[in-house]
Write a protein that holds these residues in place. Structure first.
Motif, PDB file in Angstrom:
ATOM      1  N   THR A  54     -34.251 -15.698  -1.091  1.00 15.31           N
ATOM      2  CA  THR A  54     -33.310 -14.672  -1.558  1.00 15.31           C
ATOM      3  C   THR A  54     -32.783 -13.868  -0.374  1.00 15.31           C
ATOM      4  OG1 THR A  54     -34.442 -14.520  -3.694  1.00 15.31           O
ATOM      5  CG2 THR A  54     -33.064 -12.643  -3.056  1.00 15.31           C
ATOM      6  N   VAL A  55     -33.677 -13.462   0.509  1.00 20.85           N
ATOM      7  CA  VAL A  55     -33.270 -12.700   1.693  1.00 20.85           C
ATOM      8  C   VAL A  55     -32.412 -13.578   2.606  1.00 20.85           C
ATOM      9  CG1 VAL A  55     -34.087 -11.436   3.736  1.00 20.85           C
ATOM     10  CG2 VAL A  55     -35.284 -11.185   1.549  1.00 20.85           C
ATOM     11  N   GLN A  56     -32.772 -14.842   2.715  1.00 21.97           N
ATOM     12  CA  GLN A  56     -31.996 -15.766   3.537  1.00 21.97           C
ATOM     13  C   GLN A  56     -30.549 -15.840   3.036  1.00 21.97           C
ATOM     14  OE1 GLN A  56     -33.378 -19.831   3.511  1.00 21.97           O
ATOM     15  NE2 GLN A  56     -32.015 -20.428   5.175  1.00 21.97           N
ATOM     16  N   LYS A  57     -30.387 -15.917   1.729  1.00 17.32           N
ATOM     17  CA  LYS A  57     -29.045 -15.975   1.142  1.00 17.32           C
ATOM     18  C   LYS A  57     -28.264 -14.698   1.474  1.00 17.32           C
ATOM     19  CE  LYS A  57     -26.655 -17.189  -3.107  1.00 17.32           C
ATOM     20  NZ  LYS A  57     -26.770 -17.654  -4.473  1.00 17.32           N
ATOM     21  N   ALA A  58     -28.944 -13.555   1.382  1.00 12.17           N
ATOM     22  CA  ALA A  58     -28.301 -12.278   1.711  1.00 12.17           C
ATOM     23  C   ALA A  58     -27.889 -12.242   3.180  1.00 12.17           C
ATOM     24  CB  ALA A  58     -29.240 -11.109   1.390  1.00 12.17           C
ATOM     25  N   TYR A  59     -28.780 -12.661   4.071  1.00 14.26           N
ATOM     26  CA  TYR A  59     -28.488 -12.645   5.505  1.00 14.26           C
ATOM     27  C   TYR A  59     -27.354 -13.609   5.834  1.00 14.26           C
ATOM     28  CZ  TYR A  59     -32.434  -9.677   6.969  1.00 14.26           C
ATOM     29  OH  TYR A  59     -33.285  -8.624   7.181  1.00 14.26           O
ATOM     30  N   GLU A  60     -27.333 -14.763   5.179  1.00 13.93           N
ATOM     31  CA  GLU A  60     -26.252 -15.723   5.416  1.00 13.93           C
ATOM     32  C   GLU A  60     -24.910 -15.119   5.012  1.00 13.93           C
ATOM     33  OE1 GLU A  60     -27.512 -19.196   3.253  1.00 13.93           O
ATOM     34  OE2 GLU A  60     -28.816 -19.875   4.890  1.00 13.93           O
ATOM     35  N   GLU A  61     -24.889 -14.402   3.893  1.00 13.50           N
ATOM     36  CA  GLU A  61     -23.656 -13.754   3.453  1.00 13.50           C
ATOM     37  C   GLU A  61     -23.250 -12.643   4.424  1.00 13.50           C
ATOM     38  OE1 GLU A  61     -22.355 -11.118  -0.326  1.00 13.50           O
ATOM     39  OE2 GLU A  61     -23.027 -13.143  -0.803  1.00 13.50           O
ATOM     40  N   LEU A  62     -24.219 -11.854   4.867  1.00 16.83           N
ATOM     41  CA  LEU A  62     -23.929 -10.781   5.823  1.00 16.83           C
ATOM     42  C   LEU A  62     -23.390 -11.352   7.135  1.00 16.83           C
ATOM     43  CD1 LEU A  62     -27.053  -8.551   5.145  1.00 16.83           C
ATOM     44  CD2 LEU A  62     -24.668  -7.845   4.820  1.00 16.83           C
ATOM     45  N   GLN A  63     -23.955 -12.469   7.554  1.00 17.76           N
ATOM     46  CA  GLN A  63     -23.496 -13.099   8.792  1.00 17.76           C
ATOM     47  C   GLN A  63     -22.090 -13.679   8.599  1.00 17.76           C
ATOM     48  OE1 GLN A  63     -26.305 -15.779  10.551  1.00 17.76           O
ATOM     49  NE2 GLN A  63     -24.978 -16.240  12.277  1.00 17.76           N
ATOM     50  N   ARG A  64     -21.869 -14.347   7.488  1.00 20.29           N
ATOM     51  CA  ARG A  64     -20.553 -14.916   7.186  1.00 20.29           C
ATOM     52  C   ARG A  64     -19.478 -13.832   7.152  1.00 20.29           C
ATOM     53  NH1 ARG A  64     -20.458 -16.119   1.659  1.00 20.29           N
ATOM     54  NH2 ARG A  64     -19.318 -14.194   1.509  1.00 20.29           N
ATOM     55  N   ASP A  65     -19.822 -12.671   6.605  1.00 21.63           N
ATOM     56  CA  ASP A  65     -18.877 -11.566   6.496  1.00 21.63           C
ATOM     57  C   ASP A  65     -18.749 -10.761   7.787  1.00 21.63           C
ATOM     58  OD1 ASP A  65     -18.438 -12.359   3.911  1.00 21.63           O
ATOM     59  OD2 ASP A  65     -19.557 -10.713   2.980  1.00 21.63           O
ATOM     60  N   GLY A  66     -19.527 -11.123   8.810  1.00 22.93           N
ATOM     61  CA  GLY A  66     -19.398 -10.473  10.109  1.00 22.93           C
ATOM     62  C   GLY A  66     -20.186  -9.191  10.277  1.00 22.93           C
ATOM     63  N   PHE A  67     -21.146  -8.936   9.401  1.00 19.21           N
ATOM     64  CA  PHE A  67     -21.932  -7.711   9.497  1.00 19.21           C
ATOM     65  C   PHE A  67     -23.135  -7.843  10.415  1.00 19.21           C
ATOM     66  CE2 PHE A  67     -19.427  -6.704   5.855  1.00 19.21           C
ATOM     67  CZ  PHE A  67     -19.246  -5.337   5.961  1.00 19.21           C
ATOM     68  N   ILE A  68     -23.701  -9.037  10.478  1.00 17.13           N
ATOM     69  CA  ILE A  68     -24.851  -9.252  11.350  1.00 17.13           C
ATOM     70  C   ILE A  68     -24.621 -10.500  12.196  1.00 17.13           C
ATOM     71  CG2 ILE A  68     -26.478  -8.099   9.785  1.00 17.13           C
ATOM     72  CD1 ILE A  68     -27.572 -10.904   9.056  1.00 17.13           C
ATOM     73  N   GLU A  69     -25.344 -10.553  13.289  1.00 16.48           N
ATOM     74  CA  GLU A  69     -25.353 -11.725  14.155  1.00 16.48           C
ATOM     75  C   GLU A  69     -26.805 -12.153  14.276  1.00 16.48           C
ATOM     76  OE1 GLU A  69     -23.618 -10.311  17.774  1.00 16.48           O
ATOM     77  OE2 GLU A  69     -21.678  -9.950  16.832  1.00 16.48           O
ATOM     78  N   THR A  70     -27.023 -13.448  14.202  1.00 15.21           N
ATOM     79  CA  THR A  70     -28.380 -13.972  14.273  1.00 15.21           C
ATOM     80  C   THR A  70     -28.464 -14.978  15.413  1.00 15.21           C
ATOM     81  OG1 THR A  70     -28.634 -13.696  11.892  1.00 15.21           O
ATOM     82  CG2 THR A  70     -30.195 -15.154  12.971  1.00 15.21           C
ATOM     83  N   GLY A  71     -29.494 -14.820  16.232  1.00 13.67           N
ATOM     84  CA  GLY A  71     -29.720 -15.752  17.331  1.00 13.67           C
ATOM     85  C   GLY A  71     -31.093 -16.373  17.198  1.00 13.67           C
TER      86      GLY A  71
END
Length: 125
Positions: free
Chosen positions: A52-69
């Motif tokens: 569930t959190v992964q889905k949220a983070y993927e959406e946040l990343q797609r929308d440009g709110f977070i960056e993940t490395g």
């Protein structure tokens, strides 16, 4: 960072996470470059599935709110505010378009619709 999940919210848990994180970013509570919890850490703290959190983070990343490395974790993106405002403006335009159509069909004068919009806009000031 405090995320509050409601089972009665009528919206999926991942959307509750994304909307609360977007609000924290827009309010300045989370600044560009700030680290956000790992998916596992957040899932554990709010008692939800990592998926569930992964889905949220993927959406946040797609929308440009977070960056993940890989190996670095996730951080608040520097370009999120403009994108979010653009997204919100698009949503407002859709609602205003619907209101204008209702006004035209129902013969509600434009001045009355404008007056209502101003009243709603200033309601919490």
């Amino acid at each position: 960072m405090e995320i509050i999940i409601s089972n009665n919210a009528g919206k999926p848990i991942y959307e509750q996470i994304t909307s609360q994180m977007k609000a924290m970013i827009m309010s300045g509570e989370l600044q560009a470059g700030d680290p956000i919890p790992s998916m596992r850490a957040l899932a554990k703290s709010i008692h939800v599935s990592v998926i569930t959190v992964q889905k949220a983070y993927e959406e946040l990343q797609r929308d440009g709110f977070i960056e993940t490395g890989v190996g670095r974790g996730s951080f608040v993106s520097a370009r999120n505010k403009e994108f979010y405002q653009e997204e919100q403006q698009r949503m407002a335009e859709e609602h205003l378009q619907a209101a204008a159509e209702i006004g035209r069909v129902s013969n509600i004068p434009l001045a009355k619709l404008t007056e209502l919009l101003e009243m709603f806009y200033q309601e919490d000031e």
